[in-house]
Every structure is written in C-alpha cells, then in structure tokens.
Design a protein around this motif. Structure first.
Motif, PDB file in Angstrom:
ATOM      1  N   UNK A  42      15.823  47.200  74.679  1.00  0.00           N
ATOM      2  CA  UNK A  42      17.103  47.900  74.514  1.00  0.00           C
ATOM      3  C   UNK A  42      17.924  47.310  73.362  1.00  0.00           C
ATOM      4  N   UNK A  43      17.246  46.961  72.259  1.00  0.00           N
ATOM      5  CA  UNK A  43      17.954  46.311  71.149  1.00  0.00           C
ATOM      6  C   UNK A  43      18.947  47.270  70.494  1.00  0.00           C
ATOM      7  N   UNK A  44      20.138  46.756  70.321  1.00  0.00           N
ATOM      8  CA  UNK A  44      21.223  47.512  69.686  1.00  0.00           C
ATOM      9  C   UNK A  44      21.693  46.744  68.463  1.00  0.00           C
ATOM     10  N   UNK A  45      22.347  47.443  67.574  1.00  0.00           N
ATOM     11  CA  UNK A  45      22.846  46.822  66.358  1.00  0.00           C
ATOM     12  C   UNK A  45      23.744  45.609  66.653  1.00  0.00           C
ATOM     13  N   UNK A  46      24.439  45.677  67.765  1.00  0.00           N
ATOM     14  CA  UNK A  46      25.400  44.617  68.094  1.00  0.00           C
ATOM     15  C   UNK A  46      24.758  43.440  68.837  1.00  0.00           C
ATOM     16  N   UNK A  47      23.482  43.521  69.134  1.00  0.00           N
ATOM     17  CA  UNK A  47      22.860  42.488  69.956  1.00  0.00           C
ATOM     18  C   UNK A  47      22.643  41.164  69.228  1.00  0.00           C
ATOM     19  N   UNK A  48      22.774  40.099  70.006  1.00  0.00           N
ATOM     20  CA  UNK A  48      22.344  38.768  69.569  1.00  0.00           C
ATOM     21  C   UNK A  48      21.157  38.475  70.479  1.00  0.00           C
ATOM     22  N   UNK A  49      20.006  38.456  69.867  1.00  0.00           N
ATOM     23  CA  UNK A  49      18.756  38.488  70.630  1.00  0.00           C
ATOM     24  C   UNK A  49      18.097  37.106  70.610  1.00  0.00           C
ATOM     25  N   UNK A  50      17.535  36.732  71.757  1.00  0.00           N
ATOM     26  CA  UNK A  50      16.799  35.471  71.823  1.00  0.00           C
ATOM     27  C   UNK A  50      15.456  35.702  72.515  1.00  0.00           C
ATOM     28  N   UNK A  51      14.384  35.589  71.741  1.00  0.00           N
ATOM     29  CA  UNK A  51      13.028  35.668  72.284  1.00  0.00           C
ATOM     30  C   UNK A  51      12.542  34.223  72.320  1.00  0.00           C
ATOM     31  N   UNK A  52      12.263  33.720  73.510  1.00  0.00           N
ATOM     32  CA  UNK A  52      11.967  32.284  73.610  1.00  0.00           C
ATOM     33  C   UNK A  52      10.520  31.949  73.225  1.00  0.00           C
ATOM     34  N   UNK A  53       9.705  32.961  72.957  1.00  0.00           N
ATOM     35  CA  UNK A  53       8.280  32.713  72.683  1.00  0.00           C
ATOM     36  C   UNK A  53       8.058  32.111  71.296  1.00  0.00           C
ATOM     37  N   UNK A  54       6.985  31.375  71.177  1.00  0.00           N
ATOM     38  CA  UNK A  54       6.585  30.754  69.909  1.00  0.00           C
ATOM     39  C   UNK A  54       5.705  31.740  69.131  1.00  0.00           C
ATOM     40  N   UNK A  55       5.980  31.967  67.849  1.00  0.00           N
ATOM     41  CA  UNK A  55       5.143  32.901  67.081  1.00  0.00           C
ATOM     42  C   UNK A  55       3.685  32.462  66.901  1.00  0.00           C
ATOM     43  N   UNK A  56       3.305  31.330  67.498  1.00  0.00           N
ATOM     44  CA  UNK A  56       1.888  30.985  67.558  1.00  0.00           C
ATOM     45  C   UNK A  56       1.155  31.950  68.484  1.00  0.00           C
ATOM     46  N   UNK A  57       1.931  32.646  69.334  1.00  0.00           N
ATOM     47  CA  UNK A  57       1.377  33.602  70.301  1.00  0.00           C
ATOM     48  C   UNK A  57       2.000  34.960  70.060  1.00  0.00           C
ATOM     49  N   UNK A  58       1.381  35.971  70.629  1.00  0.00           N
ATOM     50  CA  UNK A  58       1.735  37.342  70.243  1.00  0.00           C
ATOM     51  C   UNK A  58       3.180  37.756  70.561  1.00  0.00           C
ATOM     52  N   UNK A  59       3.740  37.268  71.661  1.00  0.00           N
ATOM     53  CA  UNK A  59       5.125  37.676  71.963  1.00  0.00           C
ATOM     54  C   UNK A  59       6.062  37.218  70.845  1.00  0.00           C
ATOM     55  N   UNK A  60       5.779  36.029  70.339  1.00  0.00           N
ATOM     56  CA  UNK A  60       6.622  35.472  69.288  1.00  0.00           C
ATOM     57  C   UNK A  60       6.524  36.214  67.961  1.00  0.00           C
ATOM     58  N   UNK A  61       5.467  36.992  67.757  1.00  0.00           N
ATOM     59  CA  UNK A  61       5.385  37.776  66.517  1.00  0.00           C
ATOM     60  C   UNK A  61       5.777  39.239  66.769  1.00  0.00           C
ATOM     61  N   UNK A  62       5.160  39.877  67.792  1.00  0.00           N
ATOM     62  CA  UNK A  62       5.464  41.300  68.034  1.00  0.00           C
ATOM     63  C   UNK A  62       6.944  41.502  68.339  1.00  0.00           C
ATOM     64  N   UNK A  63       7.515  40.590  69.149  1.00  0.00           N
ATOM     65  CA  UNK A  63       8.926  40.764  69.540  1.00  0.00           C
ATOM     66  C   UNK A  63       9.844  39.679  68.982  1.00  0.00           C
ATOM     67  N   UNK A  64       9.283  38.523  68.598  1.00  0.00           N
ATOM     68  CA  UNK A  64      10.110  37.450  68.021  1.00  0.00           C
ATOM     69  C   UNK A  64      10.275  37.626  66.519  1.00  0.00           C
ATOM     70  N   UNK A  65       9.485  38.507  65.899  1.00  0.00           N
ATOM     71  CA  UNK A  65       9.652  38.756  64.464  1.00  0.00           C
ATOM     72  C   UNK A  65       9.737  40.269  64.226  1.00  0.00           C
ATOM     73  N   UNK A  66       8.620  40.968  64.463  1.00  0.00           N
ATOM     74  CA  UNK A  66       8.526  42.361  64.002  1.00  0.00           C
ATOM     75  C   UNK A  66       9.530  43.278  64.730  1.00  0.00           C
ATOM     76  N   UNK A  67       9.520  43.227  66.063  1.00  0.00           N
ATOM     77  CA  UNK A  67      10.406  44.110  66.827  1.00  0.00           C
ATOM     78  C   UNK A  67      11.873  43.829  66.537  1.00  0.00           C
TER      79      UNK A  67
END
Ligand code: WTA
Length: 567
Positions: free
Chosen positions: A236-261
């Motif tokens: 539910x990302x919005x323009x006003x969001x301050x987002x924190x994905x705790x995953x490390x980009x060594x793993x897929x969550x950290x890239x798909x949602x910690x970077x790209x998304x």
C-alpha cells in the motif's frame, strides 16, 4: 489515504496492463529497472524528494534524494563501463546494507549488466560456489569483506575486478582490486542507459535447495511490472510513506521490495544497518516516523519476546501499515501485533523464484490470523494432489501449492541449470515446493515445505551444503543435517555427526565444528546444536535418512522404517 480498493474490485477484470499503463510502458518498449527507480521518479517531479535515509550501526546517517540516487547510480554505470563491463556480465554486490549496495544495484542494471547480490556474512565456501556458477566478472565490496575474496581469488580466474567502495588510500590494493568511492566519483548528468527490453536479464539471486549446489534464479527487467504493483497494492505504498523494509538485499525481499518496489513507487525509504534489538528498532521507527513496515516473522517473534513494556517507551503512532514475509506468520504474532501496535502484520507469501508476492493478505481484506491470505490479482494459485498433480475438488485438503506460470516477475530459468528448472513444473503448474490447504473462502493455510530445506529465521539453508561443509572437518566421518524447532527462528540447523576413529565428542570439538561451518558458509548455516552419534540411520542402499532424524526432533511419528539398515 490509501490505495485500498476491495480485493474483489481489484481482482475483477485484472490485467497486468494496469501496471504497464501506470508505468507508461508499452509492450516491446525499452524497460530498465535502474531508470524506473531513479530517472523516472525525477521526471515525475520528485528529484528533490528523499529516496534513501540510511543509518549505520554507530548512528551515522546518510541521505540521498531521488536526483542523487539518479546521479550516483549514473556514476556507478559510468565507472563499470570504463572497466569494460559488458551487458549481461555478472556483477556481484557483496556488501552490508550500506548505501553503496542500493545505489550499486541500480548502477549495474543501468548498463544492462546482471546484478548478483550475495549476503555479506557468507564465508568463502558459500561465495565460491555462487561466483563460480555465475562466472562473475566483477565484485563490488567493502574493505572489511575483501579478505574473503582474496582467499579464493586464485580459484576464480573469470573475476576481473574487485571494486572496493571504501578503500584505505594509505594501503596498497591487492591483485585485481580497484578503489571506487561512489559519493565522490564522477557522476554524469547525461548517462546513456542500456536499452534493456522486457526479457533482458536483471537480477541473479542464489537460493538453496535440498540437493546439489545453490541455484541461480534468473530474473528479467519486466519483473518490475509485478514488483511495482504488488508494492503499491499489498504494501500500500503512497507518495507520503516513509517505508522500512528490514530485509537485507542479499536476499530477494531486500531487492524486490527493499529496492525495486520502493524506488519505482517513489517513496522515501529508511535502512538500518545494525543488529537487532527491540529498543533500537522502535527508536528507529519513532525517529524516522516510519509509516509502512515490511518485516519477517522471526523479527516479530523476537519483538514479542522483548515484551510489551519496551513499546511504551516509544511513539510508534506513525505506523500505518505492517506486512510480513519469509516464513509462517503464526496467529499469535498477528493477534499480538494488532494488540500492541494497533495494526496486525499482514502475511505475504512468495519466494525467490516468484520474484514478487503471490499469496497475500490484502489491505482491507478480512484477516484470518495464521492464514497467508489469497492469490494476488493476476495470480492463479491452488493446491494440488501430490500424486496426481490435479487440483482437489473441495476445500480443506493438504497438497502442493501450484501456480499457473506467466506472471511478469516469474524466474526465467535457473542459471546454467535448465534441468532443475524444468522439474519445477508439473501438469502445467509451477510448484514452489510448499504444502498448504485452502479453506472454503479461498484462504491459503501454509503447512510446510515439501523438501528438506531448513527455513531459519526466514533464510533458506540447504542441509546438503551444511553436510558438505561438515565433511571437510578432519574429525567428521558422516553427517546428517535437519531442522530443529525454535520459538523465535521457527527452525534452526541441527547436525548429527559420526566421528572418525581417534576422535571423541566433546564441548570443545562441538564449538570447533560449529565455527568451522560458520566461517565456511555463514552464521545462518552454522548448526546451533551438534549431536555426536555412533551410526546414522540409512536405507539399505546406504542413503542417509534425514526423515528419521527430523521426525525425532519434531516429536513426530517416524513412519515406515522397513528399509532401515541400523534398526
Ligand atoms: C517460505 C522469501 C510461510 C516458503 C521471500 C517459501 C513462507 C520460501 C512465507 C521462500 C509465508 C515465504 N508463510 N512460508 N508467508 N513466505 N515462505 O526464496 O517455504 O528466501 O518457498 O523467499 O520461504 O524463501 P525465499
């Protein structure tokens, strides 16, 4: 505000072209994730918006606007091109969660090279198998991790460059090493981004299986179509969001949602590069006024363990939406999070191979604590009979999760391992290798994996890799590695070991073997317990039966043991 429209509305007439349209992408066009995550956001008028707020373990902070993200990743691309890196060459990122990891990721993609993220706690053995399989051309790393690469460099002739982002100018560089300070490098304003197409390879993530070496999951630039939309609708990302994905980009969550998304949606995201503590996490949320928090069950259970009192010390009222991934999110954790944060963590299910969220609790949907939710719009998922590979005719039966191939972020193959890739499909379904049931309202209830892979704290560990590492220790004759139950990590690695003649099991040997595996593989793969035994249970043909040992650890029925040698 929210992107929430009801699940039923979203699913009605769903088509991936919804995402293509939002991204102004026409089939056949150029699509480059690096451009979408920085240049495009600037073009949309958000050049001065904060993209990345980074905090290190000593409390140091760095900030990058979208324009700085754009320029600095241009600089990375320019530098890599200057070294002669070609499109589709593999460039490994081997760093802690420092800004260079996030920016480097975009820079590699901008020149059409394939980015290969590897977890920075990996030891030499874990590194070598993954770099060898990918035949990586360059590794971008930090000075503190360079010794691990130096140790194995002789065995890796295809590595041409080791790029050190924080080299000490007072110290000479080693063989094939080159210093590159991203913040102070030349950053071209106009940079020619490689015109990658939908099917051009983008990210190569390594994931562990039960047998054989880790598999390189090949993704393509078109994966963005899934990652952008799932980030928008599920997180539910919005323009006003301050987002924190705790995953490390060594793993897929950290890239798909910690970077790209995150960046393709143009939100401000925060990164905390420090070890876990409840106080530190809550302080981080309070300080940056985090609104959207994407984490993992192990972290949530650790926070539960830390108790409710510590929460009262912090103002967490900024939190708007919470989600979780990586392992089963137990109902207690869902109920607890609703009680203490006023919001329940929504469970999301997917894997490295799927590239984006597949089955999920959708904001606004009725939550059934303990259930993974329903398929994302555009995803046809069901549960099939493990013998016939046919869907069940009614709800409630446990079978294999099966997904109809064809969503944008589906892996395209396992790198140089087409045979294993083909085995993931049966009867027209893609099989992630997990078991579940579906209830009469279409909710999925995760049961377990369909293989021996250990999921410890949301990280997959291959028993085969740990067993192979154990066998390299001089005292070890044979070994069998299984999961052992654990409240916080769900599973931890346990090794059963038989010793060579002349060795006797002791506390010291125990620790020595644990450390041996930690250094070779990683802290995650290190057995938390070693049990020395005289004989391992085997089939008549001599195959070690992990199943028996696993059942004992979990207090389950052992089942048919008629083929056992040692009983
Ligand atoms: C497991 C991480 C239960 C599952 C994104 C899957 C889950 C594997 C869930 C993928 C969940 C992931 N509930 N189990 N919500 N999410 N898993 O490739 O076994 O590191 O196949 O990707 O983790 O792990 P991977």
């Amino acid at each position: 505000m929210s992107n929430i429209i009801s699940y039923d509305e979203r699913i009605k007439n769903f088509d991936w072209s919804i995402s293509e349209k939002e991204l102004d992408y026409q089939p056949g066009n150029v699509i480059n994730i690096g451009w979408y995550c920085s240049d495009r956001i600037c073009k949309l008028g958000k050049a001065d918006k904060m993209a990345l707020i980074w905090e290190g373990s000593q409390g140091q902070e760095k900030r990058y606007t979208y324009n700085e993200l754009r320029l600095t990743s241009n600089g990375v691309g320019h530098f890599l091109r200057g070294l002669g890196i070609q499109p589709e060459d593999r460039v490994c990122l081997f760093m802690d969660k420092i800004p260079e990891l996030y920016i480097g990721f975009l820079g590699v993609l901008k020149i059409g090279a394939i980015v290969q993220p590897l977890f920075s706690a990996f030891g030499d053995e874990s590194l070598i198998v993954r770099l060898e399989n990918a035949q990586t051309t360059a590794v971008i790393t930090q000075r503190k991790h360079a010794p691990k690469l130096r140790k194995i460099l002789d065995k890796m002739p295809y590595i041409k460059h080791i790029i050190i982002v924080d080299a000490d100018p007072a110290k000479p560089l080693g063989d094939r090493e080159v210093a590159f300070d991203m913040d102070h490098a030349f950053k071209p304003e106009d940079f020619e981004i490689h015109p990658t197409k939908a099917e051009s390879p983008s990210v190569l993530h390594y994931t562990s299986g039960t047998t054989g070496q880790p598999k390189g999951v090949k993704h393509v630039h078109y994966s963005l179509i899934s990652q952008y939309l799932t980030s928008k609708w599920v997180l539910d990302l919005l323009d006003t969001d301050i987002y924190w994905c705790t995953a490390d980009p060594g793993w897929v969550t950290g890239t798909s949602y910690g970077i790209i998304g995150a960046f393709s949606n143009g939100v401000t995201q925060c990164v905390l590069d420090a070890g876990f503590s409840a106080d530190n996490w809550y302080r981080f949320i309070e300080k940056h006024k985090i609104t959207m928090w994407y984490s993992a069950p192990t972290a949530i259970r650790s926070l539960m363990k830390a108790g409710d009192e510590v929460i009262k010390k912090y103002d967490l009222s900024s939190l708007r939406h919470l989600a979780s991934v990586g392992e089963p999110l137990n109902s207690e954790a869902v109920i607890w999070s609703e009680k203490v944060y006023g919001k329940a963590f929504l469970d999301t299910y997917w894997q490295t191979e799927t590239g984006s969220i597949m089955i999920t609790n959708f904001p606004g949907m009725k939550i059934k604590p303990g259930s993974m939710g329903k398929p994302f719009p555009g995803i046809t998922a069901t549960v099939i009979d493990a013998d016939t590979f046919e869907p069940f005719d009614g709800p409630g039966k446990i079978g294999l999760i099966a997904i109809k191939p064809g969503w944008p972020s589906m892996m395209r193959t396992y790198w140089r391992n087409e045979e294993t890739y083909n085995k993931k499909f049966k009867n027209g379904w893609y099989l992630p290798g997990d078991r579940s049931s579906i209830d009469n309202e279409g909710y999925f209830w995760f049961v377990g994996r369909d293989d021996d892979v250990i999921n410890t704290g949301g990280h997959l560990v291959s028993p085969f890799e740990v067993e192979s590492a154990l066998l390299e220790h001089p005292a070890v004759a044979e070994s069998a590695v299984v999961a052992k139950p654990d409240f916080v990590n769900m599973e931890v690695v346990k090794a059963f070991v038989t010793l060579k003649p002349g060795f006797v099991g002791s506390k010291d040997l125990d620790l020595e073997i644990m450390n041996f595996v930690r250094k070779k593989l990683s802290p995650l793969a290190m057995p938390q317990e070693i049990e020395f035994i005289d004989n391992l249970p085997k089939t008549r043909s001599g195959k070690i039966m992990r199943r028996i040992l696993h059942a004992k650890e979990w207090g389950e029925e052992i089942g048919d043991t008629s083929t056992l040698e040692n009983d």
